[in-house]
Structure formats: structure tokens, C-alpha cells
Design an enzyme around this catalytic site. Structure first.
Site, PDB file in Angstrom:
ATOM      1  N   CYS A  18     -27.239  -1.666  11.031  1.00 27.25           N
ATOM      2  CA  CYS A  18     -26.009  -2.458  11.202  1.00 27.25           C
ATOM      3  C   CYS A  18     -26.332  -3.904  11.544  1.00 27.25           C
ATOM      4  CB  CYS A  18     -25.118  -1.842  12.268  1.00 27.25           C
ATOM      5  SG  CYS A  18     -24.321  -0.317  11.714  1.00 27.25           S
ATOM      6  N   CYS A  38     -26.958  -0.389  15.686  1.00 26.64           N
ATOM      7  CA  CYS A  38     -28.285   0.104  15.286  1.00 26.64           C
ATOM      8  C   CYS A  38     -28.984  -0.961  14.426  1.00 26.64           C
ATOM      9  CB  CYS A  38     -28.151   1.416  14.518  1.00 26.64           C
ATOM     10  SG  CYS A  38     -27.466   1.255  12.842  1.00 26.64           S
ATOM     11  N   TYR A  42     -35.488 -10.803   8.689  1.00 28.55           N
ATOM     12  CA  TYR A  42     -35.503 -10.964   7.248  1.00 28.55           C
ATOM     13  C   TYR A  42     -34.072 -11.274   6.818  1.00 28.55           C
ATOM     14  CZ  TYR A  42     -35.761  -9.684   2.309  1.00 28.55           C
ATOM     15  OH  TYR A  42     -35.704  -9.684   0.942  1.00 28.55           O
ATOM     16  N   GLU A  64     -19.463   0.036  12.429  1.00 29.11           N
ATOM     17  CA  GLU A  64     -19.549  -1.372  12.041  1.00 29.11           C
ATOM     18  C   GLU A  64     -19.524  -1.528  10.518  1.00 29.11           C
ATOM     19  OE1 GLU A  64     -22.174  -1.047  15.807  1.00 29.11           O
ATOM     20  OE2 GLU A  64     -21.631   0.230  14.119  1.00 29.11           O
ATOM     21  N   ARG A 100     -17.826   6.180  26.642  1.00 30.33           N
ATOM     22  CA  ARG A 100     -19.235   5.759  26.719  1.00 30.33           C
ATOM     23  C   ARG A 100     -19.387   4.252  26.790  1.00 30.33           C
ATOM     24  NH1 ARG A 100     -22.192   7.765  21.967  1.00 30.33           N
ATOM     25  NH2 ARG A 100     -20.171   8.020  20.977  1.00 30.33           N
ATOM     26  N   TRP A 135     -31.822 -11.574   3.786  1.00 31.39           N
ATOM     27  CA  TRP A 135     -31.842 -11.165   2.390  1.00 31.39           C
ATOM     28  C   TRP A 135     -31.568 -12.333   1.456  1.00 31.39           C
ATOM     29  CZ3 TRP A 135     -27.945 -10.715  -1.398  1.00 31.39           C
ATOM     30  CH2 TRP A 135     -28.307  -9.970  -2.523  1.00 31.39           C
ATOM     31  N   CYS A 165     -22.015   3.873   9.903  1.00 34.49           N
ATOM     32  CA  CYS A 165     -21.647   3.575  11.282  1.00 34.49           C
ATOM     33  C   CYS A 165     -20.278   2.881  11.283  1.00 34.49           C
ATOM     34  CB  CYS A 165     -22.672   2.640  11.909  1.00 34.49           C
ATOM     35  SG  CYS A 165     -24.326   3.341  12.042  1.00 34.49           S
TER      36      CYS A 165
END
Length: 139
Positions: A93, A90, A127, A58, A84, A129, A56
Site C-alpha cells: 500500500c 503495509c 523506488y 487503502e 484496534r 515507478w 487492503c
């Protein structure tokens, strides 16, 4: 989730919209992203769509920023081609942005309802990491 919003960086939206209008061509590049570094610098990128998957805008931006020596991003926005407007990140991302920049803010919404929110607001009970890595010294 709270309604804590921060000022909207309209210059950042305009930068992403400009890239979407001028650099997104055809189906391979349909999204543009712009991010502001803590020092004020703006970094831009486009997605790299491919039928096998592809990053993506990003994610491309994170790599482009690193290639330019920019490692501390403050705010990010994605804008779709063909006018748009602002498009939220998403799930993948959102997770990557949280892991790379836990304090980053994201511009979301549409039209006159765009707003800036912390990435943690887009990933409630997320979460993290880094919080789940084994300490190398204890291994």
C-alpha cells in the site's frame, strides 16, 4: 527520515473508525480506510480479504475514489475493526500510494501519539515507478 509532522485530521480518523465499527463484519472485512480529497470530500472503503489474497482497504479506497470522480487525495488513514485503532499501511500500500499520490500524507501511530507524515517518510529511498519508465517517444 525527519520528524516533520503535519496536523492530524481527527475527523478522518473518526470516519474510518465509524466504517470499521459499522461495516467490517467477520474475517472478510477487518480494516477500513478514509481519505480526504483536496476539495475536502471524504472517501471511505473496507478491505476485501480472501484466502487467495485481496486488496487492503487503502487500495479499495483508491478505486472507490476514482469511481466517485475523486483523483486528488490529500490524506489517508486506515483503522482496524474491533477498536484496534490506526494501523499503518503495509509495504504494498505504501508503494501504491506513493505511485498514485506522491504528495499524500498518511496518518500513523497509536493512541495519543498519532501523527501525519508524508508518504515519502514511510518509504525512504523508495523506488518511484514513474521515474523509471522509458519515454515513449524515445523508444
Amino acid at each position: 527520515m525527519t520528524d516533520r509532522t503535519h496536523p492530524v485530521d481527527h475527523e478522518l480518523i473518526q470516519a474510518a473508525a465509524h466504517i470499521a465499527r459499522t461495516r467490517c463484519r467477520g474475517d472478510n472485512h477487518t480494516m477500513a480506510a478514509a481519505a480526504r480529497a483536496r476539495d475536502g470530500q471524504i472517501v471511505t472503503a473496507v478491505n476485501a480479504y480472501h484466502f487467495t489474497g485481496g486488496p487492503c482497504a487503502e487500495l479499495v479506497l483508491i478505486g472507490a475514489a476514482a469511481a466517485q470522480g475523486v483523483y486528488d487525495l490529500d490524506t489517508i488513514v486506515a483503522v482496524g475493526d474491533r477498536d484496534r485503532g490506526v494501523v499503518p499501511p503495509c509495504g504494498r500500500c505504501r508503494q501504491v500510494l506513493l505511485d498514485y499520490f506522491p504528495a499524500i500524507e498518511v496518518i500513523v501511530g497509536e493512541g495519543d501519539r498519532v501523527r501525519t507524515v508524508p508518504i515519502t517518510e514511510l518509504l525512504p529511498e523508495s523506488y518511484v515507478w514513474a521515474d523509471h519508465q522509458l519515454d515513449a517517444e524515445s523508444a
